[in-house]
Design a protein around this motif. Sequence first.
Motif, mmCIF file in Angstrom:
data_model
loop_
_atom_site.group_PDB
_atom_site.id
_atom_site.type_symbol
_atom_site.label_atom_id
_atom_site.label_comp_id
_atom_site.label_asym_id
_atom_site.label_seq_id
_atom_site.Cartn_x
_atom_site.Cartn_y
_atom_site.Cartn_z
ATOM 1 N N PHE A 226 67.250 43.236 -2.284
ATOM 2 C CA PHE A 226 65.834 43.468 -2.018
ATOM 3 C C PHE A 226 65.005 43.199 -3.269
ATOM 4 C CE2 PHE A 226 62.488 46.650 -2.763
ATOM 5 C CZ PHE A 226 61.568 46.265 -1.807
ATOM 6 N N LYS A 227 65.481 43.747 -4.386
ATOM 7 C CA LYS A 227 64.769 43.611 -5.661
ATOM 8 C C LYS A 227 64.604 42.144 -6.056
ATOM 9 C CE LYS A 227 64.794 46.671 -9.607
ATOM 10 N NZ LYS A 227 65.588 47.590 -10.434
ATOM 11 N N MET B 165 66.160 39.987 9.696
ATOM 12 C CA MET B 165 66.519 40.899 8.617
ATOM 13 C C MET B 165 67.328 42.094 9.103
ATOM 14 S SD MET B 165 63.277 41.288 6.255
ATOM 15 C CE MET B 165 63.030 40.306 4.820
ATOM 16 N N ALA B 166 67.204 42.416 10.386
ATOM 17 C CA ALA B 166 67.872 43.598 10.897
ATOM 18 C C ALA B 166 69.379 43.487 10.772
ATOM 19 C CB ALA B 166 67.482 43.833 12.345
ATOM 20 N N HIS C 152 59.846 50.629 -6.589
ATOM 21 C CA HIS C 152 59.863 49.224 -6.989
ATOM 22 C C HIS C 152 58.564 48.528 -6.576
ATOM 23 C CE1 HIS C 152 61.539 45.477 -8.258
ATOM 24 N NE2 HIS C 152 61.329 44.927 -7.076
ATOM 25 N N ASN D 282 60.058 54.329 11.608
ATOM 26 C CA ASN D 282 60.461 52.932 11.670
ATOM 27 C C ASN D 282 60.911 52.407 10.310
ATOM 28 O OD1 ASN D 282 60.925 50.561 13.043
ATOM 29 N ND2 ASN D 282 58.851 49.790 12.759
ATOM 30 N N ALA D 283 60.220 52.818 9.252
ATOM 31 C CA ALA D 283 60.597 52.360 7.913
ATOM 32 C C ALA D 283 62.005 52.840 7.565
ATOM 33 C CB ALA D 283 59.583 52.864 6.886
ATOM 34 N N PHE E 277 69.983 47.252 -2.247
ATOM 35 C CA PHE E 277 68.757 47.382 -3.030
ATOM 36 C C PHE E 277 68.584 46.236 -4.020
ATOM 37 C CE2 PHE E 277 66.219 49.252 -6.532
ATOM 38 C CZ PHE E 277 65.042 49.391 -5.826
ATOM 39 N N PHE F 215 62.022 40.420 -3.612
ATOM 40 C CA PHE F 215 60.720 41.034 -3.453
ATOM 41 C C PHE F 215 59.723 40.504 -4.480
ATOM 42 C CE2 PHE F 215 57.774 44.651 -4.122
ATOM 43 C CZ PHE F 215 57.302 44.755 -2.838
ATOM 44 N N ARG F 216 58.549 40.105 -3.980
ATOM 45 C CA ARG F 216 57.490 39.640 -4.886
ATOM 46 C C ARG F 216 56.137 40.100 -4.375
ATOM 47 N NH1 ARG F 216 56.472 34.135 -5.485
ATOM 48 N NH2 ARG F 216 57.713 33.658 -3.639
ATOM 49 N N ILE F 217 55.210 40.347 -5.295
ATOM 50 C CA ILE F 217 53.823 40.630 -4.906
ATOM 51 C C ILE F 217 52.927 39.675 -5.688
ATOM 52 C CG2 ILE F 217 51.930 42.316 -5.002
ATOM 53 C CD1 ILE F 217 53.888 44.510 -4.491
ATOM 54 N N GLU G 229 71.066 41.882 8.218
ATOM 55 C CA GLU G 229 71.590 41.879 6.848
ATOM 56 C C GLU G 229 71.930 43.304 6.436
ATOM 57 O OE1 GLU G 229 68.521 40.347 4.347
ATOM 58 O OE2 GLU G 229 68.262 38.603 5.636
ATOM 59 N N PRO G 230 73.105 43.512 5.825
ATOM 60 C CA PRO G 230 73.375 44.861 5.311
ATOM 61 C C PRO G 230 72.367 45.214 4.213
ATOM 62 C CG PRO G 230 75.331 43.459 5.212
ATOM 63 C CD PRO G 230 74.190 42.578 5.562
ATOM 64 N N TRP G 231 72.024 46.490 4.141
ATOM 65 C CA TRP G 231 71.037 46.894 3.150
ATOM 66 C C TRP G 231 71.638 46.882 1.758
ATOM 67 C CZ3 TRP G 231 66.178 47.419 2.041
ATOM 68 C CH2 TRP G 231 65.821 48.157 0.910
ATOM 69 N N THR H 36 56.113 46.669 -9.137
ATOM 70 C CA THR H 36 55.805 45.248 -8.951
ATOM 71 C C THR H 36 54.308 45.029 -8.767
ATOM 72 O OG1 THR H 36 57.863 45.207 -7.715
ATOM 73 C CG2 THR H 36 56.605 43.187 -7.747
ATOM 74 N N ALA I 189 58.916 46.632 8.924
ATOM 75 C CA ALA I 189 58.732 48.075 9.092
ATOM 76 C C ALA I 189 58.132 48.701 7.836
ATOM 77 C CB ALA I 189 60.068 48.729 9.414
ATOM 78 N N ILE I 190 58.535 48.182 6.678
ATOM 79 C CA ILE I 190 58.032 48.731 5.412
ATOM 80 C C ILE I 190 56.579 48.302 5.211
ATOM 81 C CG2 ILE I 190 58.456 48.864 2.920
ATOM 82 C CD1 ILE I 190 61.000 49.723 4.097
ATOM 83 N N ARG J 174 70.796 49.362 8.698
ATOM 84 C CA ARG J 174 71.442 48.233 8.018
ATOM 85 C C ARG J 174 72.589 48.675 7.109
ATOM 86 N NH1 ARG J 174 66.028 46.035 5.888
ATOM 87 N NH2 ARG J 174 67.158 44.512 4.632
ATOM 88 N N THR K 9 55.352 55.761 11.200
ATOM 89 C CA THR K 9 55.256 55.312 9.809
ATOM 90 C C THR K 9 56.571 55.546 9.077
ATOM 91 O OG1 THR K 9 52.950 55.959 9.893
ATOM 92 C CG2 THR K 9 53.864 55.488 7.744
ATOM 93 N N HIS L 170 60.871 43.958 4.719
ATOM 94 C CA HIS L 170 61.052 44.168 6.155
ATOM 95 C C HIS L 170 59.701 44.543 6.775
ATOM 96 C CE1 HIS L 170 62.654 45.725 9.896
ATOM 97 N NE2 HIS L 170 63.802 45.151 9.596
ATOM 98 N N ALA M 216 54.459 50.250 7.439
ATOM 99 C CA ALA M 216 54.290 51.627 6.975
ATOM 100 C C ALA M 216 53.170 51.702 5.944
ATOM 101 C CB ALA M 216 55.597 52.145 6.386
#
Lengths: 100, 329
Positions: B35-36, B25-26, A86, A30-31, B32, B39-41, B28-30, A90, B61-62, A38, A27, B59, B65
């Motif tokens: 990402f912001k 995605m792996a 974030h 990997n995250a 924030f 990102f949408r929900i 792309e340099p990180w 959101t 992985a997130i 990156r 969990t 991503h 998680a």
Amino acid sequence: MSFAELAGDENSGEHARTFVFEDEGHTLGNALKSIISRYPDVDFCGYTIPHPAENKMHFRIQANKKLRAIDILKRGLEDLEAVCDHTIETFEKAMNDYNS
Amino acid sequence: MGDTERPRIYLEEHKIKQDPNDCGMADEPWDFETFKNNFRIVIVRCDSMEMEFDIIGVHPAIANAFRRIMLSEVPSMAIEKVYIYNNTSIIQDEVLAHRLGLIPLKADPRLFEYRSEENEEGTEHDTLEFELKVKCTRRKDVKDSSSFDTIYKNHKIYSGQIKWIPKGKQSEIHSEVSVGPIHDDILISQMRPGHEFDLKLLAVKGLGKDHAKFSPVATAFYRLLPEIKLNRTVSGKEAFLLQKCFSPGVVGIDDNDCAYIKDARYDSCCRNVYRYPQLSEAVTMSRIRDHFVFNVESVGALKPSIIFLEAVKVLKMKCRKFIGQIESI
């Protein structure tokens, strides 16, 4: 203490380390890996769970020679925390929009 | 984000193909801010037991998680200890205790603390106490009936018969309805006259990784958003055949007998179209690589939206804990 460094990297400078996380698994592993690997100044980042019966996760960071692995790890955790913040923000906004 | 920019994975007849222009995605340099911006929900469906929402631009992985934490690291309350003072029924003590442990409780885990190791009995802040005292008897007044329901009293024991015993000041904050079993109609045991239960049940706060009974969700899963495109006009008999190849409601047929994609969201992504050579070239099936369709089904103690928020907070607290430890070195 649920966090330690694995022996073996003492002589190779501070840029490469394997950290041992206790009671953590895929969990967090990997995250965190998906973010740290990156970073442009990180050469290698990976994690492993050496034995399924042990609740331990090994997290390896090999960074650019000028940087300390522990600082990279801290930055990774802070970025992951920012992602969580974030997401909460959101999601709450989306819930308000849905309910109104 | 433009429609053409959305990263896709193509579902071909025998294989899954990456988009040639999509490096993943792996690589792309990180950043924030990026990402912001991406990102949408979107909440699609939400009630007290079930919800569906989309997380876009994250991503895997997130997203994974969050899913893993919902299943195994968001706390909930469940019966952990059963004191059996008397059990003369057919069901064995250990099987009975296990069954009771699996009964979902309404209690809000956020109002309780984890029980400390040394405290055996528990306090009002970390333990809920219940009692189940029942005895099966024969009804004297009923003579000629073959139904067990009429000749026996208490021959079926349900979760609704579990009684809450407030500890300390618990009755000021909680009520029987707010902490007891969510469902009153869970059959615990069947009995015959003379069989008896005298049980004390202790419920504590726990995590799904310790035992599945502590998991606050029935299921929590995600899938990638399907996308289906028509490459040519499909009409007449072919259109109806095409419609049959997909889940109901996915393919529509307009007034000119031409097929169109109505809503690919709920398609099962089975690749039935590829069975028909005349149709296999007419469609392109794909999934959006960073569009996660989450489904969360609550067991009933917490609303699914709360479970998701709690999961994100758990991940945040993990990060906080380790940041704190790094700073203290």
